[in-house]
Structure formats: structure tokens, C-alpha cells
Design an enzyme around this catalytic site. Structure first.
Site, short mmCIF file in Angstrom:
data_model
loop_
_atom_site.label_atom_id
_atom_site.label_comp_id
_atom_site.label_asym_id
_atom_site.label_seq_id
_atom_site.Cartn_x
_atom_site.Cartn_y
_atom_site.Cartn_z
N THR A 16 0.83 -1.21 0.00
CA THR A 16 0.00 0.00 0.00
C THR A 16 0.85 1.25 0.00
O THR A 16 0.45 2.29 -0.51
CB THR A 16 -0.93 -0.03 1.25
OG1 THR A 16 -1.82 -1.12 1.09
CG2 THR A 16 -1.72 1.24 1.41
N SER A 62 1.30 -7.37 -0.79
CA SER A 62 1.97 -8.39 0.03
C SER A 62 1.05 -9.52 0.48
O SER A 62 1.53 -10.52 0.99
CB SER A 62 2.68 -7.76 1.23
OG SER A 62 1.82 -7.58 2.32
N THR A 95 1.66 -4.18 4.43
CA THR A 95 1.49 -4.50 5.85
C THR A 95 0.96 -5.92 6.08
O THR A 95 1.16 -6.48 7.15
CB THR A 95 0.50 -3.51 6.52
OG1 THR A 95 -0.76 -3.60 5.87
CG2 THR A 95 1.03 -2.09 6.49
N ASP A 96 0.28 -6.49 5.06
CA ASP A 96 -0.44 -7.74 5.30
C ASP A 96 0.45 -8.89 5.74
O ASP A 96 0.07 -9.70 6.59
CB ASP A 96 -1.23 -8.15 4.05
CG ASP A 96 -2.48 -7.29 3.85
OD1 ASP A 96 -2.89 -6.60 4.80
OD2 ASP A 96 -3.04 -7.32 2.74
N1 ASP Z 1 -2.68 -5.40 0.87
C1 ASP Z 1 -1.64 -4.46 1.21
C2 ASP Z 1 -0.32 -5.20 1.21
O1 ASP Z 1 -0.06 -5.88 2.16
C3 ASP Z 1 -1.93 -3.83 2.52
C4 ASP Z 1 -0.92 -2.83 2.97
O2 ASP Z 1 0.19 -2.71 2.48
O3 ASP Z 1 -1.27 -2.12 3.93
O4 ASP Z 1 0.43 -5.09 0.27
#
Ligand code: ASP
Length: 310
Positions: A16, A62, A95-96
Site C-alpha cells: 500500500t 503483500s 502491511t499484510d
Molecule cells: N494489501 C496491502 C499489502 O499488504 C496492505 C498494505 O500494504 O497495507 O500489500
């Protein structure tokens, strides 16, 4: 003494933090991994005066992180850390699965230099994007004297790569440390205030990771829950599952419907580790069990690394 190594390498993997949306007010309907790592660096004017190299290793959401990318990332980070002029590495990530990547890198590399992962909860196009500040903070941490090991910097807090857990789906401060551990440090206006020791331990070495897209051991996580059904475990056993992590209820308890298939799995020589599905705490009275103090996701990485040693 001030370190002679001055260059920081920033490796982009997507997430993200590199996400873009058609609307500045949309914080959820965006495409992760849209902007290059060079664009992310250019969005932070304070980084212009720093000695940085940027490298795009992947461009993933991610949630779709895969083992082959992990192996490539670990090898690239190691190669950069071996360069005497490199002071540390910053990795932009989603973050995932940040906690899984951080755990893997710390266990495999256990670096003396800082490896700082950072991320964002809002896309780069948001009115109040959190990525630029997080990236600046991550660089500040990587440049600070005495930092070592794999850490993650999000919302001004510095987490151990062995402990962090994503515990919120939306808030900017989406991470905690477990079990029952706090942040290692905070970063305030570029200055680090440290509370606890940096992550340490012996490096397992990148040679342990399969090269060239070879398969990793097949390890699954299964939750124990009301109305648990044995069929998933039985199907996995027949299909050749190599390890199972149980996300148990409470203090490591298992639904009675899962007891027999778990026993059959163990009898077939498949390692089964217990963890707790509780967000905090460990399995008390099981300190000899390798998963007792790990999240199910970290335990899965740890079990794969053990199986790769065999
Ligand atoms: N779906 C995103 C990822 O993990 C969520 C994020 O980065 O906050 O790439």
C-alpha cells in the site's frame, strides 16, 4: 565512533505504501504496488540530501507474497549488507504479510547492520498518506548509531522482526508486538528513543532457502474453532502435507474433533506445532514447544526453516 559506511539501500517490494487510487479520499479501494520505489523516495524531499540507492525487487500486494520472492529478497539484502559502504537496508513492503517477511529475514540473516522494513496503511495518493513519514522514519532508524537486526518502522514505532503482529485492519498504527511485548523504540522527529534490545540470535544463513523457485516445505496453519471438522487435516495428510501449525484456542487447547486426525498426522511423521489463536499471550506450561510463544504465522515460517534444515 561514527560508522564509515554511509550508503543506504532502499528495496521496493510493493504494498500500500506504493499503492495508488483514482480518488484521494479513497483509503481502501486502491491498487497496491503501483508506484516505483524511486517515486516513493522522490516524494520525501528530506531524503534528497541522503546517500541512497533505490532498487525495485518486486511490485506485489503483500497478500500475494510468495516463497520465491522471499528467497530473492533475503539474498539481495545479504549481498548489500556485505558491501562495506552500505550502512543498512530499508525495505518498503505491504502491511499484510510484513510480520512473516520480517521474521524470515531476521532468522535467516540475523544482520549486524540494520534492516528496516516499512509500510503504510493508506495509499500514496491519499489526502494524508502515511507512507512518506514512515519511509523518512525508517531511514532515520537505519542511519542511527548502534541499530542492528531486522526491525519494522510504522507510525513512529519500531518493532522487532521476531515479534511484530498486524493487529488492526485499518488504523495507521496497525501493529503490536507479541507475546505481551512492546515496541523496541520510537522515532520522534528523526531521533530514536530506545526501550529494549535490538533483535539478535544466530543467522541460519541464506543457503537454507531453496534457490531458483524450488518448492518450500508445505506447511499449513489450521484454526481450532467451534464446530471443527477433521476433513481438512485428513485431506492435507493424503495430499502430502509436511508440517501443520495449529492456531489453538486459549492456552493451546484443541477441539476434540481434531484430536484423532492430528494424532494420525504425527504418527505419519508430520510435525504438528501448537500456537495460540489469541492475539496476545503464550501457551503457558509449554515452554519446550517451539510454537508456544510465536504467532501462528511466525510459527509457520519457523517450521518451514526447520524442515529446510533436514
Ligand atoms: N494489501 C496491502 C499489502 O499488504 C496492505 C498494505 O500494504 O497495507 O500489500
Amino acid at each position: 565512533m561514527q560508522s564509515a559506511a554511509q550508503t543506504l539501500v532502499i528495496i521496493g517490494t510493493g504494498g500500500t505504501i506504493a499503492g495508488a487510487s483514482g480518488s484521494a479520499t479513497d483509503n481502501v479501494g486502491y491498487k497496491a504496488g503501483s508506484l516505483s520505489v524511486n517515486t516513493l523516495v522522490a516524494a520525501v524531499p528530506a531524503l534528497a540530501s541522503r546517500s541512497l540507492e533505490a532498487e525495485q525487487l518486486a511490485q506485489l500486494d503483500s497478500k500475494d507474497m510468495d516463497h520465491a520472492t522471499w528467497a530473492r529478497l533475503a539474498r539481495r539484502v545479504q549481498a548489500h549488507l556485505e558491501r562495506p559502504e552500505v550502512r543498512g537496508v530499508v525495505i518498503t513492503h505491504g502491511t499484510d504479510t510484513l510480520e512473516e517477511t520480517a521474521y524470515l529475514l531476521q532468522r535467516v540473516l540475523a544482520p549486524r547492520k540494520p534492516v528496516v522494513l516499512t509500510a503504510a496503511m493508506r495509499p500514496a495518493t491519499a489526502i494524508q498518506a502515511d507512507g512518506p513519514q514512515n519511509l523518512l522514519d525508517a531511514v532515520a532508524v537505519a542511519e542511527s548509531e548502534g541499530v542492528s537486526g531486522v526491525v519494522a518502522v510504522v507510525a513512529g514505532q519500531v518493532w522487532s522482526g521476531l515479534e511484530l503482529r498486524k493487529t488492526h485492519s485499518y488504523r495507521l498504527d496497525a501493529f503490536e508486538a507479541g507475546p505481551d511485548a512492546g515496541a523496541l523504540a520510537v522515532v520522534e522527529e528523526g531521533v530514536l528513543r530506545r526501550f529494549r534490545d535490538w533483535p539478535a540470535g544466530e543467522a541460519l544463513g541464506v543457503a537454507r532457502l531453496p534457490a531458483g523457485g524450488q518448492a518450500w516445505p508445505w506447511v499449513e496453519v489450521l484454526g481450532s474453532h467451534a464446530g471443527a471438522d477433521a476433513r481438512a487435516i485428513e485431506a492435507w495428510r493424503v495430499a502430502g502435507l509436511q508440517g501443520l501449525v495449529l492456531a489453538c484456542t486459549g492456552n493451546g487447547t484443541l477441539h476434540e474433533a481434531l484430536e484423532a486426525p492430528v494424532r494420525a498426522l504425527k504418527e505419519a511423521g508430520v510435525p504438528v506445532w501448537r500456537t495460540t489463536r489469541c492475539a496476545q499471550g503464550r501457551i503457558v506450561g509449554a515452554s519446550d514447544e517451539p510454537g508456544a510463544a510465536l504467532s501462528p504465522w511466525a510459527a509457520r515460517v519457523e517450521l518451514m526453516l526447520r524442515l529446510l534444515a533436514d
